[in-house]
Every structure is written in structure tokens, then in C-alpha cells.
Design a protein around this motif. Structure first.
Motif, PDB file in Angstrom:
ATOM      1  N   VAL A 116      23.946   9.328  14.616  1.00 52.29           N
ATOM      2  CA  VAL A 116      24.309   9.495  13.214  1.00 52.29           C
ATOM      3  C   VAL A 116      22.998   9.777  12.428  1.00 52.29           C
ATOM      4  N   PRO A 117      22.952  10.918  11.645  1.00 53.41           N
ATOM      5  CA  PRO A 117      21.684  11.243  10.923  1.00 53.41           C
ATOM      6  C   PRO A 117      21.487  10.312   9.718  1.00 53.41           C
ATOM      7  N   ASN A 118      20.267  10.021   9.465  1.00 54.11           N
ATOM      8  CA  ASN A 118      19.934   9.212   8.296  1.00 54.11           C
ATOM      9  C   ASN A 118      20.146  10.070   7.031  1.00 54.11           C
ATOM     10  N   ALA A 119      20.315   9.422   5.889  1.00 55.33           N
ATOM     11  CA  ALA A 119      20.586  10.165   4.657  1.00 55.33           C
ATOM     12  C   ALA A 119      19.804   9.564   3.484  1.00 55.33           C
ATOM     13  N   THR A 120      19.454  10.479   2.512  1.00 57.42           N
ATOM     14  CA  THR A 120      18.798  10.039   1.268  1.00 57.42           C
ATOM     15  C   THR A 120      19.656  10.559   0.136  1.00 57.42           C
ATOM     16  N   VAL A 121      20.061   9.650  -0.740  1.00 61.88           N
ATOM     17  CA  VAL A 121      20.934  10.035  -1.834  1.00 61.88           C
ATOM     18  C   VAL A 121      20.315   9.599  -3.149  1.00 61.88           C
TER      19      VAL A 121
ATOM     20  N   VAL B 179      30.704   5.223  -0.028  1.00 59.16           N
ATOM     21  CA  VAL B 179      30.166   4.268  -1.001  1.00 59.16           C
ATOM     22  C   VAL B 179      29.842   5.059  -2.261  1.00 59.16           C
ATOM     23  N   LEU B 180      30.501   4.723  -3.342  1.00 59.45           N
ATOM     24  CA  LEU B 180      30.340   5.435  -4.586  1.00 59.45           C
ATOM     25  C   LEU B 180      29.253   4.767  -5.432  1.00 59.45           C
ATOM     26  N   GLN B 181      28.684   5.621  -6.322  1.00 66.13           N
ATOM     27  CA  GLN B 181      27.692   5.132  -7.286  1.00 66.13           C
ATOM     28  C   GLN B 181      26.615   4.302  -6.593  1.00 66.13           C
ATOM     29  N   ALA B 182      25.986   4.961  -5.695  1.00 69.57           N
ATOM     30  CA  ALA B 182      24.931   4.277  -4.943  1.00 69.57           C
ATOM     31  C   ALA B 182      23.869   3.754  -5.896  1.00 69.57           C
ATOM     32  N   SER B 183      23.293   2.725  -5.579  1.00 73.26           N
ATOM     33  CA  SER B 183      22.210   2.103  -6.355  1.00 73.26           C
ATOM     34  C   SER B 183      21.060   1.833  -5.394  1.00 73.26           C
ATOM     35  N   PRO B 184      19.907   1.613  -5.943  1.00 76.43           N
ATOM     36  CA  PRO B 184      18.778   1.366  -5.032  1.00 76.43           C
ATOM     37  C   PRO B 184      19.000   0.156  -4.134  1.00 76.43           C
TER      38      PRO B 184
ATOM     39  N   ASP C 227      15.675   6.073  -6.921  1.00 79.72           N
ATOM     40  CA  ASP C 227      15.834   5.413  -8.217  1.00 79.72           C
ATOM     41  C   ASP C 227      15.450   6.442  -9.300  1.00 79.72           C
ATOM     42  N   THR C 228      16.382   7.007 -10.110  1.00 78.84           N
ATOM     43  CA  THR C 228      16.115   8.020 -11.127  1.00 78.84           C
ATOM     44  C   THR C 228      16.559   7.506 -12.486  1.00 78.84           C
ATOM     45  N   SER C 229      16.026   8.249 -13.653  1.00 78.10           N
ATOM     46  CA  SER C 229      16.396   7.840 -15.025  1.00 78.10           C
ATOM     47  C   SER C 229      17.769   8.378 -15.369  1.00 78.10           C
ATOM     48  N   SER C 230      18.292   7.940 -16.556  1.00 77.48           N
ATOM     49  CA  SER C 230      19.662   8.303 -16.922  1.00 77.48           C
ATOM     50  C   SER C 230      19.686   9.697 -17.520  1.00 77.48           C
TER      51      SER C 230
END
Length: 1061
Positions: free
Chosen positions: A829-834, A934-939, A977-980
Motif C-alpha cells: 500500500v503506497p504512503n500518502a501526503t494530504v 477519513v474526511l477533513q484530515a488534520s495534522p 498543516d496549512t492556513s485557512s
């Protein structure tokens, strides 16, 4: 007295037997007169020692009843007391020894002082005193008061004069007694002759010389008063001359019932002389025969010669003196010529049987017609000459007698009858003659009747067969019906012999014959008298049956057969007496346990059937079949449906019957055949099952087929009972799985209840002898070693089924296993960055599975290191459904596992993990591909994730079990982790997102539909379309459309956990 001593001897013998001494003496009291001679007997018995015993006599006088006075002894001469010594020495008192154990005491001249109680004592010779040694009796001595007195005188009489003498007899005895008085006549030294006497029983009688004259009344004894006795003799004869005296005796009755003459006295005598009369008359008597046969006529003549007295007359009396010297008057002719018969000849004379005639003046005849035996004797003609005296009276001047003997031979003299036959033994249907020979030969005037009598064989009574009567007629007996048609009787004219001829003899004529002859005499009054009857000897006639030629086969046979087969028995007559013979056949069976054979069936000579007791007891009637073959001498008996109990020794008993001359069947002979040993066995067991061994290995839920093959069986008509059983591992005893009865009824065994086999068993028999048992939906616990056991049942001849054989087939080992675990989960299974607020997918792909029926339970985990910082939200709880052992292992594992979401094999969702609650979306993209978004991922979601798959299979018990589990490789997810931004604001606010992007579309749709409905007046709306990515809308609980134009991401239709019912 002899009888008395015989009794004493018997008593003595009995005494010896009992070995107890007993002394007996004559019973008293005895009454005797003075001067008489007395004897008293004494007897001893039951003694020991020498046979000769001694006796001692004593007396107890009335004056001194306690004092013993010794009289006489057989052993001690000095025994008598002085008062008796002289009488003992002189022999007036003595003891007479009759036998060794008995004696008589004699006292010759009894004295008054001899009265008293006499004791007889026997000295002891025994080893010990036992019994009685003396006995007593009383003697009473009374005075002799009898007196007999008659006047002494001498009388001179003339012949024919009467004589009268009297005698006085007186007694004054107080004791009851009887007197006897007798008159006697004595001549010189001759023995006295008794004239007439009156006995103690008051009976008159005379001696032989005077008996006839007493019967004629010429001698009489009369009692005049109480003491006088008178003798009267009419018509004295010269032979009456002598001295007449009277003798009296006084009798007393002793206690034993006998009479004893105590005393006798005689009177003085009277001398009587008789002067014979003188006459010139002489008489001669002649007869036509001195010997005549009874029934013949007798003629007598009496011739009188006289010196001549022309004036005289004769009176004649014919008398008969029989052999007993009894004289009777036959007939007389008085001097006036009147004939008068005697009293005993009156009737006979009236019928002309006795006639007297005066043929000439001096010749007289007597005729006796149809003579009889009692006419025999001395015929005497008594002639009396009478002359008339001067005074005119008739006076006897002389009389003479003359006689001649006549012997009458009785008809029955020599009368005898003899039965003879020349054929004492004849065969059936032959003839035989019987002759009855009568002797002597009688003249025709003497009739003889002959009766043939018959005693059938086996009876004790004679029956009259036929009678040849005295008048020549034939009279048949009451029971002679069977003889009449075959019997003839005839009498020869030249003799009295009677012949009986019987033709066609049969067994009814067999027996004893005798003839009975009766001799008849015709009386003077024309009546008949049977003089004699003679019975002949027994003549046994044997009517023999024909000599039998019956022969029955004696051959022996041994017959062994199987039950339900017929037993064929034969009985062969090899030879028979006649072609007309009939046979009665009796069939017997002899069992080893019985002493004699038992009758099965009897067929009589008339072909009638009679069942025997054995047939009734064993219920053979319906199974017996008898047959008489046309040849006549062959008989067969068939016992159908033979049973084992029918085994035994069979034989027949043949009786040969012939028809007798009187048309009655009789049994001529009988014979027994040889024996047939019959052994009835049950069929040999041929039951055989296949012994093939087998091993079956199947997976659970599959079907097992167990086959039971009968290779061979005893009988095609047999019934089979099949039983399947199993040996479980670690179980030594077998358990029944199922049973199929011989009536084809299926029954579950105890194993079926334990392992819930009911409903999973199926039986079929595709062909005869092949039985298949199917176990459907097998489970592991059905494993074991299976086999079948077959019982073969056969019907008995009585219709009762019995088990004949049984066998067990080879064993089949059945192993039920679960499927091999083939579960594989994709570990690549490949790793992912979201980006933050973005969604990421966690796929769980099943590469391979163990079964097509498998179900999967899927769970996703977040992996954290215990020593590292935890970015996850605090307070997360582990909600894994794991066993305690697995939990222990996890506790030791340094990695901390947190469940995101779990879905069970029954599609039931578990609770969502708290950090992810409300943000998880589950999808089953295919049967083997599961996705969790998984929705609305958070750090904080950054980390490693894995999925674990459990493979569940259906069990035979309609449940599910976990076969295996597999976990994928961890996948790393990094959330930036990004700004709004506007996009993020819209995307992060669901209400705003739906208001801008979702709600306008339905409103516009409703308006368009309304317009179309109005326009086309009721048109149905189009069908609902499926959801995106092939997921059915039915699974959607709350559809969420995430659309971010700025992110250029397509809207995603996701399913919340728990949305699937």
C-alpha cells in the motif's frame, strides 16, 4: 374237643411269637353233680424254655377263699395237701397231658367239698417274669336229684297185640337244666336198641329199626303230666321181644355255649315176650320184572294158598318198604271186597296210575303204571285170613306176608352228554359241525331237549343259541340273529344225538360251545317233570383269520432338508394277504426326548382321516398332506413347510383289514415300517458383506456417502436390518448412527441426537443389497470410523421372522476438516501526503480467500509508538473485539493500536474511534475490496494505519466461525498543516457548502418537474439513478457531497458507518 385243642395250639403259637407267657383255663362257673366225672382244661402260651410245661392245680375253698389248697402237680409228687393225697394216689384225681403246653384235670367222683375256685399254675421257665403264670375258674357241685322210676314186670304178648309202658322222671335241681328221655330195648348181651326218644331240645326220634314204624304211627311216646312218659307200640311183632327200660339225662349249658349231661339214670326194665300167631295161609308174590326202567309199567301178583276154610275171607294190603325201611300202604282190599288206596297213592290211583284187582278168589294183582324211582323197594303182600265166629263176628285166624324186590332204574342213571367236533379250528368262511352225543339211548317215549349254548370270545356269560325242544320243535335264542341264516340243527332218528352245523364262519362264531340236555318224564296226570339236566364239556371253536402275508418295507432312510421345504415320507406295502385287503396307516414321529412315538395322522381302512395328538399339539393339521397311490400299496405323507421342530424319527404303522363273512371289517395283521430319520435345519448362512476398507477426507459442510454392500444373502425372501455405527476418536465403544429395520423403518441412533445429525442423514438403496447413507453438511465432530452391521431375517414356516445371520462390513474412516486458510491481504500500500482538511482513503484489499462462501470482518487501526509523542486526541479507548490472550500480547506490544472502525462478518459496524467520529466513510467497492475514507484530515491524523481482515466461514450447525485473520502492512499518512482559505472555509463548513453547491440544484429540479407536469399533464419522473462509483444509494444514510471547485476534487458520495442495516 379236637377243635378246642386246635384253638389252644394256635393261641400257644401266638404266645410264642409275642414272647409273653399267658395261662388260660376253662371258663367258669361250671355246674356239676356229685359223683360225676369232671374235666377242666388248662393251657399255657408265649413261654420260653423247654417245650414241655408243667402244671399245678390248687383250690380256694368257699370257707377259706384266701387260702390255697394244693391238689395235684405234674412235676412234684409231694405237691398235694393231705386232704387230696389219697385221692391223687388212687387215681381218682389226676392230670392228663394233652400236649406239651396243655393239660386236663380229671376228678372222677366229684364230691360236694370239691366246689370252689380252681387255679392252674405253670412254673416259670422264662429268662424273666413277663406275663401271667396262673388262671382261675369256679366249680359249683350240686346234689344229684335226678330219679327215673318204672315198675319192673314181665309181660306176655301175642303178635299184633299193643304194648304200653310208663316211666316217671323227676329232678329237684335249682339250676336251669333240660331233660332227655329215651325208651330202649335190650336182648341179653346185645347192644341196646333205641325204640323212641325225646331229646333235650324236645325232638322225637327213633332208632333205625323202629324209624319206619314211628313214621307210620305204630310207635309213640307221650308225656302225661309233668313227670310221666308213656311208650306205646301198636301191633307187636315177634322181633319186639326183649327188655324195655327208660333212661333219662339231665343237661346243663356251660358258659362256652355247649351242653353237658350232668347225670344219667335208667329205670328198672320190663320183660316182654311176643307169641307169634299160627295160620295155614301161605302167600307168594311175583312180578313181571325185578328191574324196570323208570316210566315202564310194573305188574305184581299175590297168590294165596290155604288149607281150606270155605267160609273164610281175605283182606290184602299191598305195602312198599323202601331202602330206608319205611313202610307205606299202597292199596288194600278189605274182606268185603272194597279197594282203597293208601294216603300217598290216592291221587295217583285216581288217575289210574295204581290199580289192584282180584283176578281169582286167591289171586290178587297190583299194577303200577308209569313207574317212578320212588316206586323202588320191597313189595310186600300182607294177607289176613278172616273167619266168622260162632257169635257172627269176624275173627283173624291167620296172616302171612310175602314180598319181592323191585329195582327201578332212574332215567337219569347214566344220563350224560358230550360235545364233539372234528374241526375245532377253522378259517374264516369255512363251515364246521358240532355234535351233542346223549347217552344212554332212550326210547321214543322218553323225550330229551337239547340246547346249544355259546360263549363268545372275551365274554364270561353263555347265551342260548338254539333249542331242540322235547316235542321236536326248534326254538332260537334271543341273541342268535347272526346265526340263523347260517346255522342248521338236526336230530338223528336212530339216536338222541343233535348236530349243529354253521357255515361261513367268522370271528363272531368263535368261542366256547356246549350243549345242555334235559331229560323229561311224563307224569300220570299228563304233566311233565324235568328229571335231570346235563351240561356237556366245553367245546372251543377257534375261527382263525387267514395267515397274513403283510410285509411293510423296513428300509431305513436319512433325510436332511432346510426348513420351509416339504418332508416327503413314504410307506410301502410289499405284499398283502388278499387283493381285497384294505389298509389303515398310522404315521408316528419319535423324538429323542420321548419314550414312545406320538401319533401324527391315522387313515382308517375306510379312508377316514383322524389327526393324532401330536398334530393337534404342534399345529400340523394345515401342513399335512396324505396321498394313497393308485397302486394301492404305496402311501405317502407330506409335511409342508418343515420346521426345525419337525426333526425326528418318522415311521408308519400299517394295519391290514379284511371283510369278514358277516360283512364286518376286521384287522388281520399289523406291521411297522423302517424309520426315516428327518433332520430339518435352518438355511446355511450365506450372508456376506463387502469388507472393503476406506478412508474419506472431506471438508466441512460437504456431503459424505457411506455405502453398505451385501455381496450374498441366505435367501432372496429374507429381510435385512441395517445398522450404521461409528467409533469416535478416544471413544472405545461404538455408537449407533442410524438403523434401518427389516420392515424398512428408519430410526436415528443415539449418535444422531448428540451430533445433531437429524435432518442431515439421508438413506437410499439404489439396488437390492446396496444401502447408502449420506451425511449432509458434515462437521468436524462427525469424524470417526464408520461401519455397517447387517442382520438377515428369515420367515419361519409358521410365518414368524427370526434372525438367521449377521455380518459387519469393512470400516470407513471419515475425516472432516475445515478449509485450508488461503486468506491474503494486499500488503503493498503506497504512503500518502494530504493537505489539512482534505480526505484520505485507507484501502483494504483481499488478494485471496479460503472459500467462496467466506465472509470478512474488517477493522482499521491507527498505529502509535508508546514512547513517542501522541498526536492523537487524548482519551482514545481501545475497542477491539479480541481475546484475552491477544490483549495480553498487545499490552506487551510497544505499538499502541487504536481502532478507527470495525465491520463484522454480519455487516454490523462497530463504534467509530473518537478522534475520527463523524469523519469516517466506509465503502465496499467489491466483494474483496474495502475502503475507509477519513474526511477533513488534520495534522493529528498523521501516522501509520493498517487494516486487519478476519475470514469467517459458515459452520454445519448454521453458525459462523472464524477461520483465519490477516493484517495488512502499515501505510503512512502525512497531513500538511496549512492556513485557512476560502476554499478551506467553505469546505470546512458543511452548511455553507450545502447551501452554495447542493440546495440550488434540487430547487431548480423541482421547478423544472413542475413545469413539465403541467405541460405534459402527468408524466412520471425518471428513475432514480445509481450512486457514484457503483455504490448503491440504498446504503446511503446521509449523503454528503464534498465539492471543492478550488481543489478541483470531484464530489464524493460516501456512507457513514452504521448506515447498512
Amino acid at each position: 374237643m379236637k377243635c378246642f385243642f386246635l384253638v389252644l395250639s394256635c393261641v400257644a403259637v401266638l404266645g410264642k411269637v409275642t414272647a409273653q407267657r399267658q395261662v388260660a383255663v376253662q371258663e367258669g362257673p361250671l355246674y356239676r353233680t356229685e359223683g360225676s366225672h369232671i374235666t377242666i382244661w388248662c393251657n399255657v402260651s408265649g413261654y420260653q424254655g423247654p417245650s414241655e410245661q408243667n402244671f399245678q392245680w390248687s383250690i380256694y375253698l368257699p370257707s377259706a377263699p384266701e387260702r390255697e389248697v394244693q391238689i395235684v402237680s405234674t412235676v412234684d409228687p409231694s405237691f398235694p395237701y393231705a386232704i387230696y393225697t389219697q385221692r391223687v394216689r388212687s387215681g381218682k384225681i389226676y392230670v392228663e397231658r394233652v400236649q406239651d403246653h396243655s393239660a386236663l384235670l380229671h376228678i372222677t367222683e366229684l364230691q360236694a367239698r370239691d366246689a370252689g375256685e380252681y387255679e392252674c399254675h405253670t412254673p416259670n421257665t422264662d429268662e424273666r417274669y413277663f406275663g401271667s403264670y396262673s388262671a382261675k375258674m369256679n366249680l359249683v357241685v350240686i346234689p344229684d336229684s335226678l330219679q327215673t322210676t318204672a315198675m319192673p314186670q314181665t309181660l306176655h304178648k301175642v303178635e299184633q297185640d299193643p304194648l304200653e309202658l310208663t316211666c316217671e322222671v323227676v329232678t329237684e335241681t335249682f339250676q336251669h337244666s333240660h331233660l332227655s328221655v329215651a325208651w330202649l330195648r335190650q336182648r341179653g348181651s346185645e347192644k341196646p336198641v333205641e325204640v323212641i326218644a325225646l331229646s333235650r331240645d324236645f325232638v322225637l326220634h327213633s332208632g333205625s329199626e323202629y324209624a319206619q314204624r314211628q313214621s307210620l304211627g305204630e310207635v309213640r311216646l307221650d308225656k302225661l303230666g309233668s313227670t310221666t312218659f308213656r311208650l306205646t307200640v301198636f301191633h307187636l311183632q315177634p322181633s319186639d321181644q326183649g327188655e324195655f327200660y327208660c333212661e333219662a339225662a339231665e343237661w346243663v349249658q356251660d358258659p362256652d355255649g355247649s351242653w353237658y349231661a350232668m347225670t344219667r339214670k335208667r329205670s328198672e326194665g320190663t320183660v316182654v315176650t311176643v307169641q307169634p300167631t299160627e295160620s295155614s295161609v301161605s302167600v307168594e308174590v311175583a312180578s313181571n320184572a325185578s328191574v324196570v326202567l323208570e316210566g315202564e309199567n310194573l305188574h305184581l301178583s299175590c297168590s294165596v294158598r290155604t288149607a281150606g276154610r270155605p267160609q273164610g275171607r281175605f283182606s290184602v294190603i299191598w305195602q312198599l318198604v323202601d331202602r330206608q325201611n319205611r313202610r307205606s300202604n299202597i292199596v288194600w282190599l278189605d274182606r268185603d271186597g272194597t279197594v282203597q288206596p293208601g294216603a300217598s297213592y290216592w291221587e295217583r290211583s285216581s288217575f289210574g296210575g295204581v290199580q289192584m284187582e282180584q283176578v281169582q278168589p286167591s289171586s290178587f294183582s297190583l299194577g303200577i303204571f308209569n313207574s317212578r324211582k320212588e316206586d323202588e323197594g320191597q313189595y310186600e303182600c300182607h294177607v289176613t285170613e278172616w273167619v266168622r265166629a260162632v257169635d257172627g263176628e269176624w275173627q283173624i285166624v291167620g296172616e302171612r306176608r310175602a314180598s319181592t324186590p323191585v329195582s327201578v332204574t332212574a332215567l337219569e342213571t347214566g344220563f350224560a352228554v358230550t360235545a364233539i367236533s372234528r374241526t375245532p379250528g377253522v378259517t374264516y368262511s369255512d363251515s364246521f359241525d358240532l355234535q351233542c352225543i346223549i347217552k344212554p339211548h332212550y326210547p321214543a317215549r322218553v323225550p330229551v331237549s337239547v340246547t346249544w349254548r355259546f360263549q363268545p370270545v372275551g365274554t364270561v356269560e353263555f347265551q342260548d343259541l338254539v333249542t331242540f325242544t322235547r316235542d321236536g320243535g326248534v326254538q332260537w335264542g334271543d341273541r342268535s340273529s347272526t346265526f340263523r341264516t347260517r346255522t342248521a340243527i338236526e336230530k338223528a332218528e336212530s339216536s338222541n344225538n343233535v348236530r349243529l352245523s354253521i357255515s361261513r364262519a367268522s370271528d363272531t362264531e368263535a368261542g366256547k360251545y356246549q350243549c345242555v340236555a334235559e331229560l323229561w318224564r311224563r307224569n300220570y296226570n299228563s304233566s311233565w317233570t324235568r328229571l335231570a339236566e346235563r351240561t356237556s364239556n366245553l367245546l372251543e371253536i377257534r375261527v382263525l383269520q387267514p395267515v397274513t402275508k403283510l410285509q411293510v418295507s423296513k428300509s431305513k432312510r436319512t433325510l436332511s432338508l432346510v426348513e420351509n421345504r416339504p418332508i416327503q415320507l413314504s410307506c410301502s406295502v410289499r405284499s398283502q394277504t388278499s387283493q381285497n385287503s384294505h389298509f389303515a396307516v398310522l404315521w408316528y414321529v419319535h423324538k429323542p426326548s420321548d419314550a414312545d412315538g406320538k401319533l401324527i395322522l391315522k387313515t382308517t381302512h375306510s379312508s377316514a382321516f383322524e389327526y393324532g395328538t401330536y398334530a393337534e399339539e404342534e399345529g400340523l393339521r394345515a401342513r399335512l398332506q396324505f396321498e394313497r397311490h393308485m397302486s394301492g400299496g404305496l402311501f405317502s405323507l407330506t409335511v409342508q413347510r418343515a420346521e426345525v421342530s419337525d426333526s425326528g424319527s418318522y415311521y408308519c404303522h400299517v394295519e391290514e383289514w379284511l371283510l369278514s363273512p358277516n360283512y364286518a371289517w376286521y384287522k388281520l395283521a399289523e406291521e411297522v415300517s423302517g424309520r426315516t430319520e428327518v433332520t430339518v435345519k435352518q438355511p446355511d448362512s450365506r450372508l456376506k458383506l463387502s469388507q472393503a476398507q476406506g478412508n474419506l477426507s472431506v471438508l466441512e459442510t460437504q456431503q459424505v456417502q457411506l455405502e453398505c454392500v451385501v455381496l450374498n444373502r441366505t435367501s432372496a425372501a429374507s429381510q435385512l436390518a441395517v445398522e450404521w455405527f461409528v467409533w469416535k476418536p478416544n471413544h472405545p465403544e461404538r455408537e449407533t448412527v442410524a438403523r434401518l429395520s427389516r420392515e424398512a423403518t428408519f430410526h436415528y441412533g443415539e449418535q444422531a441426537a448428540k451430533n445433531n445429525l437429524k435432518g442431515r442423514l439421508h438413506l437410499e438403496s439404489p439396488s437390492s443389497g446396496t444401502y447408502r447413507l449420506f451425511i449432509q453438511n458434515v462437521a468436524v465432530q462427525d469424524s470417526g470410523t464408520y461401519s455397517c452391521h447387517v442382520e438377515e431375517w428369515l420367515p419361519s414356516p409358521r410365518g414368524v421372522w427370526y434372525k438367521r445371520a449377521e455380518d459387519t462390513a469393512g470400516q470407513t474412516a471419515v475425516t472432516v476438516t475445515r478449509p485450508d486458510a488461503a486468506l491474503q491481504v494486499d500488503t503493498v500500500v503506497p504512503n500518502a501526503t494530504v493537505s489539512e482538511r482534505a480526505a484520505f482513503q485507507l484501502d483494504c484489499s483481499v488478494v485471496s480467500r479460503s472459500s467462496q462462501e467466506s465472509r470478512f470482518a474488517v477493522a482499521w487501526f491507527s498505529l502509535r509508538t508508546k514512547t513517542g509523542g501522541k498526536r492523537g486526541s487524548p482519551g482514545l479507548e481501545e475497542q477491539e473485539d479480541e481475546d484475552e490472550d491477544e490483549e495480553g500480547e498487545e499490552e506487551e506490544d510497544p505499538t499502541e493500536r487504536t481502532v478507527l472502525l470495525s465491520v463484522g462478518p454480519d455487516a454490523v459496524f462497530g463504534p467509530e474511534g473518537r478522534p475520527w467520529e463523524g469523519r469516517l466513510r466506509f465503502q465496499r467497492l467489491s466483494p474483496l475490496l474495502y475502503r475507509l475514507s477519513v474526511l477533513q484530515a488534520s495534522p493529528q491524523d498523521t501516522g501509520n494505519y493498517s487494516c486487519r481482515v478476519e475470514e469467517w466461514l459458515p459452520s454445519p450447525q448454521k453458525g459462523w466461525y472464524r477461520l483465519v485473520e490477516e493484517e495488512s502492512a502499515p501505510v503512512s499518512i502525512h497531513v500538511l498543516d496549512t492556513s485557512s482559505t476560502l476554499q478551506s472555509v467553505i469546505c470546512s463548513n458543511d452548511a455553507l457548502f450545502y447551501f452554495i453547491f447542493f440546495y440550488p440544484f434540487p430547487i431548480f429540479g423541482i421547478l423544472i418537474i413542475t413545469i413539465l407536469l403541467v405541460r405534459f399533464k402527468s408524466r412520471n419522473s425518471s428513475k432514480n439513478s445509481d450512486g457514484k462509483n457503483g455504490v448503491p444509494l440504498l446504503w446511503i444514510k446521509e449523503p454528503h457531497l464534498n465539492y471543492s471547485p478550488t481543489c478541483l476534487e470531484p464530489p464524493v458520495l460516501s456512507i457513514h458507518p452504521g448506515a447498512i442495516d
